[in-house]
Design a protein around this motif. Structure first.
Motif, PDB file in Angstrom:
ATOM      1  N   ARG A   1       0.838  -1.207   0.000  1.00 55.55           N
ATOM      2  CA  ARG A   1       0.000   0.000   0.000  1.00 55.55           C
ATOM      3  C   ARG A   1       0.874   1.258   0.000  1.00 55.55           C
ATOM      4  O   ARG A   1       0.549   2.240  -0.677  1.00 55.55           O
TER       5      ARG A   1
ATOM      6  N   GLY B   1      -6.445   7.139  -5.066  1.00 53.31           N
ATOM      7  CA  GLY B   1      -5.639   8.228  -5.626  1.00 53.31           C
ATOM      8  C   GLY B   1      -6.515   9.013  -6.585  1.00 53.31           C
ATOM      9  O   GLY B   1      -6.983   8.470  -7.583  1.00 53.31           O
TER      10      GLY B   1
ATOM     11  N   VAL C   1      -7.605   2.335  -0.453  1.00 49.80           N
ATOM     12  CA  VAL C   1      -6.653   3.394  -0.818  1.00 49.80           C
ATOM     13  C   VAL C   1      -7.079   4.022  -2.148  1.00 49.80           C
ATOM     14  O   VAL C   1      -7.169   3.321  -3.158  1.00 49.80           O
TER      15      VAL C   1
ATOM     16  N   THR D   1       0.799   4.172  -2.784  1.00 51.12           N
ATOM     17  CA  THR D   1       0.497   5.584  -2.502  1.00 51.12           C
ATOM     18  C   THR D   1       1.639   6.472  -2.981  1.00 51.12           C
ATOM     19  O   THR D   1       1.399   7.539  -3.546  1.00 51.12           O
TER      20      THR D   1
ATOM     21  N   ILE E   1      -4.216  11.507  -2.194  1.00 50.30           N
ATOM     22  CA  ILE E   1      -4.546  10.217  -1.562  1.00 50.30           C
ATOM     23  C   ILE E   1      -5.659  10.377  -0.534  1.00 50.30           C
ATOM     24  O   ILE E   1      -5.687  11.352   0.229  1.00 50.30           O
TER      25      ILE E   1
END
Ligand SMILES: [Zn+2]
Length: 419
Positions: free
Chosen positions: A41, A65, A63, A45, A55
């Protein structure tokens, strides 16, 4: 030195990501919310931030973006999952996240240079715990996102060591507080096929038209602890025998039905002693079929099996938990959009239902969803031997990029889903 071609960039990402949680057998050990998942992760990121994304970690650790190209416009969402099965393969989920990331970079470059002007924004996502290996149910993060699973139920799920999802996500620094607060228009995911249909049909890409139904059950059998030597056979209540009858019965059901897959996994028996008749067993049963009616009939036969096992062994059984995932059709205009995109980029396609569960199945219940498959060499899945050839990885990247380009300029705008 920056990678020069789209394939170089994808392969360089793929080799970096595959090192995270790599095992000696050539696969990865990156179960949900473990330290290795945390490292994957963080890798993602960082790559998203470098590509210009903002983010957001949501309330169940998904997660995101966000590439906001058009101020205030809703988002087209794309992604898959970075978690793996125990001793899993490098491609399952990870390939889709990487292809989505790379497509986003490419489209972002086109926006920056003025070569392309989208109507909608784009977001890349890594869904929490798609695999459902360490924590159940599977497809967890995307189901919380869509409202199909309560956050508190997901965060309260425990692994075999009684660690909760909440604790595990907190430990790796990926438990967010809130939904994204953004609007979404559509979802697109590419995933390795996990079968051999594309290879058999000599096509380069699968367009998913529907998903099989899956019924899942956690069973517990309770018999009676006794001496394996002294206890007369007629007096025994052997929980292992009861489990064995159900296991072989479930496989027999699958043998005489047509399009039907069934399995029993995760058998546990207590106590563990060579000379104690087993008092308690637990196991997991799955029934999958393309058609709901077929599956309801098979479930009735499965319940009959449980009654028969009880009659024959005097061992009681209960379904501790169960899940019913219904069969579903995918977005017809999305299938048409994918056909046009494949023809624009010159790829031969097959259309098929997905037998496996995917995050796109959850998304498909709330927004227009496109699901694509890229070939799995040898059909290997949930196995360290998983392989998708480089040429197929590139074809998939070209295709998801084209599909996202089309979705980001789709007219109308449809229904907006806020999450
Ligand atoms: Zn997967």
């Amino acid at each position: 030195l920056s990678a020069s071609t789209p394939l170089d960039r994808l392969m360089s990402d793929f080799h970096e990501l595959s090192r995270i949680g790599a095992n000696a057998l050539g696969g990865v050990e990156r179960q949900a919310a473990t330290a290795a998942d945390g490292a994957a992760r963080r890798w993602l990121t960082a790559a998203l931030v470098r590509a210009g994304a903002t983010i957001h970690i949501d309330q169940v650790g998904n997660v995101f973006g966000f590439f906001e190209w058009v101020a205030g416009a809703p988002y087209v969402l794309t992604g898959s999952h970075l978690d793996s099965q125990p001793n899993g393969g490098r491609f399952d989920g990870a390939y889709g996240v990487l292809a989505s990331l790379d497509a986003a970079r490419h489209l972002s470059d086109d926006v920056t240079t003025g070569a392309w002007a989208p109507t909608w924004n784009l977001a890349v996502v890594d869904w929490t715990n798609e695999e459902g290996a360490r924590f159940q149910p599977s497809v967890m993060g995307s189901s919380v996102f869509t409202g199909g699973l309560a956050r508190e139920v997901a965060l309260g799920a425990e692994d075999s060591q009684n660690v909760t999802v909440r604790q595990a996500l907190t430990a790796i620094g990926f438990l967010g507080e809130a939904p994204t607060g953004r609007d979404f228009l559509a979802y697109a995911e590419i995933h390795v096929e996990q079968g051999s249909r594309l290879t058999a049909q000599q096509t380069e890409l699968g367009i998913v038209t529907g998903s099989w139904a899956a019924f899942k059950y956690d069973l517990e059998f309770t018999g009676e602890q006794s001496h394996t030597g002294a206890t007369p056979m007629a007096q025994r209540k052997d929980a292992l025998l009861a489990a064995a009858l159900v296991i072989s019965g479930v496989h027999a059901l699958a043998a005489d039905a047509g399009d039907f897959h069934a399995s029993v996994t995760e058998l546990e028996a207590y106590p563990k002693s060579p000379n104690v008749v087993t008092a308690r067993t637990r196991m997991h049963v799955e029934l999958r079929a393309p058609d709901m009616q077929v599956l309801w009939e098979l479930e009735a036969r499965f319940l009959e099996l449980l009654r028969t096992a009880h009659r024959e062994t005097a061992v009681t059984n209960v379904i501790v938990r169960n899940w019913h995932r219904e069969a579903a059709a995918y977005w017809p205009e999305g299938i048409e959009l994918a056909r046009r995109a494949a023809s624009a980029v010159g790829l031969r396609t097959s259309e098929m239902a997905t037998i496996s569960g995917h995050d796109s199945i959850a998304l498909n219940s709330v927004m227009p969803t496109v699901m694509l498959f890229t070939p799995s060499a040898g059909g290997w899945a949930h196995n360290v031997n998983e392989l998708t050839e480089e040429a197929d990885m590139l074809n998939g990247l070209i295709m998801i990029t084209q599909v996202l380009r089309d979705l980001c300029t789709l007219s109308g705008g449809g229904v907006r889903f806020r999450a």
